[in-house]
Design a protein around this motif. Structure first.
Motif, PDB file in Angstrom:
ATOM      1  N   MET A   1       0.841  -1.198   0.000  1.00 44.70           N
ATOM      2  CA  MET A   1       0.000   0.000   0.000  1.00 44.70           C
ATOM      3  C   MET A   1       0.874   1.244   0.000  1.00 44.70           C
ATOM      4  SD  MET A   1      -3.060   1.151   2.598  1.00 44.70           S
ATOM      5  CE  MET A   1      -4.268   0.077   1.813  1.00 44.70           C
ATOM      6  N   LEU A   2       0.554   2.187  -0.872  1.00 40.24           N
ATOM      7  CA  LEU A   2       1.263   3.464  -0.952  1.00 40.24           C
ATOM      8  C   LEU A   2       0.849   4.331   0.227  1.00 40.24           C
ATOM      9  CD1 LEU A   2       3.047   5.413  -2.737  1.00 40.24           C
ATOM     10  CD2 LEU A   2       0.874   6.224  -3.686  1.00 40.24           C
ATOM     11  N   ARG A   3       1.830   4.823   0.973  1.00 38.74           N
ATOM     12  CA  ARG A   3       1.533   5.699   2.104  1.00 38.74           C
ATOM     13  C   ARG A   3       2.004   7.103   1.782  1.00 38.74           C
ATOM     14  NH1 ARG A   3      -0.670   3.993   6.631  1.00 38.74           N
ATOM     15  NH2 ARG A   3      -0.790   1.755   7.011  1.00 38.74           N
ATOM     16  N   VAL A   4       1.050   8.069   1.877  1.00 37.64           N
ATOM     17  CA  VAL A   4       1.324   9.457   1.522  1.00 37.64           C
ATOM     18  C   VAL A   4       0.982  10.352   2.712  1.00 37.64           C
ATOM     19  CG1 VAL A   4       0.787  11.360  -0.039  1.00 37.64           C
ATOM     20  CG2 VAL A   4       0.829   9.002  -0.911  1.00 37.64           C
ATOM     21  N   ALA A   5       1.873  11.295   3.011  1.00 37.25           N
ATOM     22  CA  ALA A   5       1.578  12.331   3.997  1.00 37.25           C
ATOM     23  C   ALA A   5       1.198  13.599   3.255  1.00 37.25           C
ATOM     24  CB  ALA A   5       2.788  12.590   4.885  1.00 37.25           C
ATOM     25  N   VAL A   6       0.067  14.172   3.618  1.00 36.62           N
ATOM     26  CA  VAL A   6      -0.351  15.469   3.094  1.00 36.62           C
ATOM     27  C   VAL A   6      -0.228  16.455   4.246  1.00 36.62           C
ATOM     28  CG1 VAL A   6      -2.281  16.829   2.218  1.00 36.62           C
ATOM     29  CG2 VAL A   6      -1.878  14.522   1.345  1.00 36.62           C
ATOM     30  N   LEU A  23      -8.308   8.144  -7.161  1.00 33.07           N
ATOM     31  CA  LEU A  23      -7.565   7.686  -8.339  1.00 33.07           C
ATOM     32  C   LEU A  23      -6.726   6.451  -8.076  1.00 33.07           C
ATOM     33  CD1 LEU A  23      -6.394  11.171  -9.712  1.00 33.07           C
ATOM     34  CD2 LEU A  23      -8.289   9.754 -10.537  1.00 33.07           C
ATOM     35  N   ASP A  24      -6.556   6.057  -6.827  1.00 33.19           N
ATOM     36  CA  ASP A  24      -5.730   4.882  -6.513  1.00 33.19           C
ATOM     37  C   ASP A  24      -6.351   4.170  -5.322  1.00 33.19           C
ATOM     38  OD1 ASP A  24      -3.793   3.041  -5.665  1.00 33.19           O
ATOM     39  OD2 ASP A  24      -2.149   4.292  -6.412  1.00 33.19           O
ATOM     40  N   ASN A  25      -6.759   2.932  -5.526  1.00 33.07           N
ATOM     41  CA  ASN A  25      -7.404   2.159  -4.462  1.00 33.07           C
ATOM     42  C   ASN A  25      -6.414   1.583  -3.466  1.00 33.07           C
ATOM     43  OD1 ASN A  25     -10.037   2.547  -5.453  1.00 33.07           O
ATOM     44  ND2 ASN A  25      -9.795   0.852  -6.913  1.00 33.07           N
ATOM     45  N   ASP A  26      -5.122   1.768  -3.725  1.00 31.09           N
ATOM     46  CA  ASP A  26      -4.102   1.188  -2.851  1.00 31.09           C
ATOM     47  C   ASP A  26      -3.272   2.257  -2.160  1.00 31.09           C
ATOM     48  OD1 ASP A  26      -4.713  -1.530  -3.452  1.00 31.09           O
ATOM     49  OD2 ASP A  26      -3.673  -1.313  -5.365  1.00 31.09           O
ATOM     50  N   VAL A  27      -3.873   3.399  -1.903  1.00 32.60           N
ATOM     51  CA  VAL A  27      -3.153   4.470  -1.226  1.00 32.60           C
ATOM     52  C   VAL A  27      -3.812   4.760   0.107  1.00 32.60           C
ATOM     53  CG1 VAL A  27      -4.489   6.313  -2.327  1.00 32.60           C
ATOM     54  CG2 VAL A  27      -2.208   6.821  -1.441  1.00 32.60           C
ATOM     55  N   PHE A  28      -2.978   5.003   1.114  1.00 35.01           N
ATOM     56  CA  PHE A  28      -3.460   5.410   2.432  1.00 35.01           C
ATOM     57  C   PHE A  28      -2.854   6.776   2.721  1.00 35.01           C
ATOM     58  CE2 PHE A  28      -3.791   5.789   6.947  1.00 35.01           C
ATOM     59  CZ  PHE A  28      -4.911   5.054   7.308  1.00 35.01           C
ATOM     60  N   VAL A  29      -3.686   7.725   3.146  1.00 31.58           N
ATOM     61  CA  VAL A  29      -3.249   9.115   3.283  1.00 31.58           C
ATOM     62  C   VAL A  29      -3.372   9.565   4.732  1.00 31.58           C
ATOM     63  CG1 VAL A  29      -3.549  11.482   2.481  1.00 31.58           C
ATOM     64  CG2 VAL A  29      -4.075   9.579   0.942  1.00 31.58           C
ATOM     65  N   ASP A  30      -2.282  10.100   5.264  1.00 23.59           N
ATOM     66  CA  ASP A  30      -2.325  10.801   6.543  1.00 23.59           C
ATOM     67  C   ASP A  30      -2.304  12.298   6.251  1.00 23.59           C
ATOM     68  OD1 ASP A  30      -2.401   8.582   8.160  1.00 23.59           O
ATOM     69  OD2 ASP A  30      -0.257   8.556   8.584  1.00 23.59           O
ATOM     70  N   VAL A  31      -3.323  13.008   6.731  1.00 23.17           N
ATOM     71  CA  VAL A  31      -3.377  14.467   6.570  1.00 23.17           C
ATOM     72  C   VAL A  31      -2.900  15.083   7.876  1.00 23.17           C
ATOM     73  CG1 VAL A  31      -4.832  16.454   6.088  1.00 23.17           C
ATOM     74  CG2 VAL A  31      -5.270  14.289   4.917  1.00 23.17           C
ATOM     75  N   LEU A  32      -1.727  15.709   7.832  1.00 22.93           N
ATOM     76  CA  LEU A  32      -1.112  16.297   9.014  1.00 22.93           C
ATOM     77  C   LEU A  32      -1.392  17.797   9.071  1.00 22.93           C
ATOM     78  CD1 LEU A  32       0.408  13.600   8.549  1.00 22.93           C
ATOM     79  CD2 LEU A  32       2.511  14.739   9.255  1.00 22.93           C
ATOM     80  N   LEU A  90       9.266   8.175   6.694  1.00 22.01           N
ATOM     81  CA  LEU A  90       8.048   7.539   7.200  1.00 22.01           C
ATOM     82  C   LEU A  90       7.017   7.275   6.116  1.00 22.01           C
ATOM     83  CD1 LEU A  90       7.516   9.601  10.489  1.00 22.01           C
ATOM     84  CD2 LEU A  90       8.496   7.310  10.268  1.00 22.01           C
ATOM     85  N   TYR A  91       7.090   8.017   5.007  1.00 22.57           N
ATOM     86  CA  TYR A  91       6.078   7.914   3.946  1.00 22.57           C
ATOM     87  C   TYR A  91       6.747   7.753   2.587  1.00 22.57           C
ATOM     88  CZ  TYR A  91       2.809   9.666   7.467  1.00 22.57           C
ATOM     89  OH  TYR A  91       2.045   9.820   8.602  1.00 22.57           O
ATOM     90  N   HIS A  92       6.045   7.097   1.665  1.00 23.56           N
ATOM     91  CA  HIS A  92       6.554   6.990   0.296  1.00 23.56           C
ATOM     92  C   HIS A  92       6.607   8.353  -0.385  1.00 23.56           C
ATOM     93  CE1 HIS A  92       4.949   2.748   0.816  1.00 23.56           C
ATOM     94  NE2 HIS A  92       6.193   2.539   0.446  1.00 23.56           N
ATOM     95  N   PRO A 391       7.729   2.481   7.328  1.00 25.17           N
ATOM     96  CA  PRO A 391       7.039   1.732   8.395  1.00 25.17           C
ATOM     97  C   PRO A 391       5.631   1.328   7.969  1.00 25.17           C
ATOM     98  CG  PRO A 391       8.081   3.719   9.265  1.00 25.17           C
ATOM     99  CD  PRO A 391       8.173   3.806   7.777  1.00 25.17           C
ATOM    100  N   GLU A 392       5.176   0.226   8.526  1.00 23.20           N
ATOM    101  CA  GLU A 392       3.829  -0.237   8.195  1.00 23.20           C
ATOM    102  C   GLU A 392       2.792   0.793   8.620  1.00 23.20           C
ATOM    103  OE1 GLU A 392       0.823  -3.980   9.173  1.00 23.20           O
ATOM    104  OE2 GLU A 392       2.951  -4.122   9.630  1.00 23.20           O
TER     105      GLU A 392
END
Length: 447
Positions: A1-6, A23-32, A90-92, A391-392
């Motif tokens: 899973m792609l991990r993105v920090a916004v 647009l991507d079903n395999d992305v997890f987003v942390d909004v900081l 920590l993020y891709h 990290p996971e």
């Protein structure tokens, strides 16, 4: 899973997160966000009496409640928090959506006198931003000058003329409401250095001044006539033509008695703020004239306008983000379609969206297409980004380093506390105005 920090939870950050999960079903987003509250300028920049625009929070809320989006408030990015280099570990990918965080300066003598404030400071105060100064903006002032003729200038002018009856139903903090209710301001001048055809306010905002109870809007027809486009506005774009029509109506209307008087002034350039007893008392302006090339030139003639309160609304500017390149000329991060550039080369995994990408231009909706461009670039880079090990769950790593972010349950607890505060005051929702009360409310969800 792609991990993105916004980084940033205002419109640009939320639209970035929305585009990513759509647009991507395999992305997890942390909004900081540095603040424990989401929504950025929608919460802390939109005037409290503009409830329709503020309702955009409901749309942004839907984004932040998505199953693959997580809100992490109270997270400072930079030397006093999480360094940019650590985020990249920590993020891709990291998308910076930090906005334009400071005001432009006039650069004239007396600008920093007591009683002279940036419009942003005034907006932050009546919007309950936890960083806002609380020094009493309007008590004792009878005359105010707002320098600038954009929508923010119109907002602060309107707030000065609003009555308690109109402001009490809003979410304005109680301290600001009490101070505005006790305000002695009766005379407000909103002043621009160019003509009415070049003013930046929208017609809807402008006309709203004419709907304020017990308020007269006055315009000098001789100043309007200095604008070559005033006598024949047919060549102007439709929004500017409508502005001219509204101004013409006020210029031709007979004077009337009212508690507040708003004067719209044009072709006056501020050159100095003058003091009496150590406090701003007047603004000295130079009369300008069109130079035939879309600008203005000074005429050497001057006018002083009484001003016991001065609000400067001459635009925003981005500030450098620690760990990222910065172009001081544009106030933006150098980029190519949202990809951060370092010395002309793409910096893998680093992106920008919003004002820090394009400068302080456009309206809230402009951030949607802007964010999509950046996300398109990011997703085109996925095959390279996911090769890096991260990290996971970055939140576990952040907590191990001593951070305790405010998660969505904490924000919901703040909402409940603001509703309870409003009920105790006989009002609707009332914002909590300071860091301590916000954090106490956020942490109450864990007790």
């Amino acid at each position: 899973m792609l991990r993105v920090a916004v980084v940033g939870s205002g419109p640009s950050g939320c639209y970035t997160a929305q585009s990513l999960v759509q647009l991507d079903n395999d992305v997890f987003v942390d909004v900081l966000d540095r603040l424990p509250c989401p929504y950025g300028l929608v919460r802390y920049g939109v005037a409290p009496d503009h409830e329709k625009i503020k309702s955009l929070q409901n749309n942004l809320r839907t984004v932040l409640e998505h199953e693959r989006v997580r809100f992490l408030g109270g997270v400072q990015v930079g030397p006093e928090g999480v360094p940019a280099a650590r985020l990249r570990e920590l993020y891709h990918a990291v998308v910076y959506c930090m906005g334009a965080a400071t005001d432009r300066h006039l650069g004239i003598p007396g600008e920093d006198l007591p009683g002279s404030w940036s419009a942003t400071e005034f907006v932050s105060w009546y919007s309950a931003h936890p960083d806002a100064v609380d020094d009493g903006f309007v008590i004792g002032a009878r005359s105010a000058v707002v320098i600038g003729v954009g929508n923010v200038a119109v907002d602060v002018t309107r707030m000065l003329a609003r009555g308690t009856a109109e402001l009490s139903p809003t979410d304005m903090p109680q301290g600001a409401l009490t101070a505005l209710a006790a305000s002695r301001v009766t005379d407000i001048s909103m002043v621009g250095r160019r003509g009415p055809s070049q003013a930046r306010f929208t017609t809807k905002e402008l006309r709203e001044l004419g709907t304020l109870p017990d308020t007269e809007v006055a315009v000098d027809p001789e100043e309007l006539a200095l604008d070559p486009a005033y006598s024949d506005p047919s060549g102007l774009p439709a929004p500017q033509r409508r502005n001219i029509e509204a101004l013409r109506g006020w210029a031709e209307a007979p004077a009337r008695e009212a508690r507040h008087r708003i004067r719209l002034r044009f072709f006056l350039r501020p050159v100095e703020l003058l003091a009496e007893a150590g406090h701003v008392a007047k603004v000295r302006f130079e009369r300008t004239a069109p130079d035939g090339r879309g600008g203005v030139t000074g005429t050497g003639r001057y006018e002083d306008i009484d001003a016991h309160l001065v609000l400067r609304s001459v635009g925003y500017r981005g500030v450098p983000l620690d760990g990222l390149p910065f172009d001081p000329t544009t106030g933006t991060v150098p980029h190519s379609a949202g990809r951060v550039l370092r010395e002309g080369l793409v910096s893998p995994g680093e992106y920008v969206a919003g004002w820090i990408k394009r400068g302080p231009t456009g309206v809230i909706g402009t951030n949607r297409s802007d964010a999509k461009e950046t996300v398109t670039s990011l997703l085109a880079d996925v095959s390279a980004l996911v090769r890096e090990a991260v990290p996971e769950d970055p939140l576990t790593a952040l907590r191990a380093e001593g951070l305790e972010p405010v998660e969505w349950t904490g924000w919901c607890a703040i909402e409940r506390a603001e509703a309870e505060l409003g009920a105790s005051l006989g009002r609707g929702v009332v914002k909590l105005p300071d860091w301590q009360s916000l954090m106490n409310a956020a942490h109450s969800s864990a007790r």
